[in-house]
Design a protein around this motif. Sequence first.
Motif, PDB file in Angstrom:
ATOM      1  N   LEU A 136       0.827  -1.208   0.000  1.00 47.60           N
ATOM      2  CA  LEU A 136       0.000   0.000   0.000  1.00 47.60           C
ATOM      3  C   LEU A 136       0.862   1.258   0.000  1.00 47.60           C
ATOM      4  O   LEU A 136       0.565   2.223  -0.712  1.00 47.60           O
ATOM      5  N   LEU A 183      -8.444   1.871   0.014  1.00 45.90           N
ATOM      6  CA  LEU A 183      -8.490   2.243  -1.404  1.00 45.90           C
ATOM      7  C   LEU A 183      -9.827   2.917  -1.738  1.00 45.90           C
ATOM      8  O   LEU A 183      -9.877   3.848  -2.560  1.00 45.90           O
ATOM      9  N   MET A 239      -7.576   5.465  -7.885  1.00 46.94           N
ATOM     10  CA  MET A 239      -7.317   4.152  -7.311  1.00 46.94           C
ATOM     11  C   MET A 239      -8.312   3.101  -7.786  1.00 46.94           C
ATOM     12  O   MET A 239      -8.433   2.044  -7.160  1.00 46.94           O
ATOM     13  N   LEU A 272      -8.095  -0.694  -6.729  1.00 45.10           N
ATOM     14  CA  LEU A 272      -9.226  -1.174  -5.936  1.00 45.10           C
ATOM     15  C   LEU A 272      -9.796  -2.451  -6.541  1.00 45.10           C
ATOM     16  O   LEU A 272     -10.061  -3.424  -5.811  1.00 45.10           O
TER      17      LEU A 272
END
Length: 202
Positions: free
Chosen positions: A23, A144, A155, A159
């Motif tokens: 992340l 996300l 994103m 995602l």
Amino acid sequence: MNFRKIANTLSWVLHPFLLPVYLMALLLTMTTFALYSTNVKLYFMWVVALYAIIIPFLTLGILRSLGRISDFRVDDRRERLLPLLIGTVCYVLCALTFAKIPSAIFLRKFMVAAACCEAMCFVVSLRWKISLHLTGMGAIVALLVVMNVVGVGNMLIPLAAAILCAGALASARLYLGCHNPRQIAAGFFGGFCVSLLAVLFL
């Protein structure tokens, strides 16, 4: 095809220790945080790797050598308690480190969310086994979603990828016999809800 090998590979590639690093790498390359200098990015990656991977892994090694856990997978619910407690402390320390950087408040929130997920798993593990892998994936999906809503970056593709990975990981954990469907669902939705609330209100 060797489905067990594939399932084990998915379990290690998407291990909860590694998800915060993935992340962070995503944030530092696909969002406004990409504007940071290379040195700052390396610092952030090092801090996350230290508190999410290095310290927890060393802790597992020490606990294994002391006979407190039977193996590094920590499948026994009772053996998870101390590692989860240490993991919670690590994420709190990571959040405090990021709190010293005013522009990194969003990153601090992510670490607080991770600490809350660890704490939630600790409390649940006192009585019941929950999927730590799916808790991590649920947290990633929630973060996300938040990033898409607040406009930190585009994103949508990450995602969608995270949702697909969560499904594949859930199938892998079920195939390996590590969890039942209730434990998988509790992990994912618990991680999603706790992370969402932590980012919004903490």
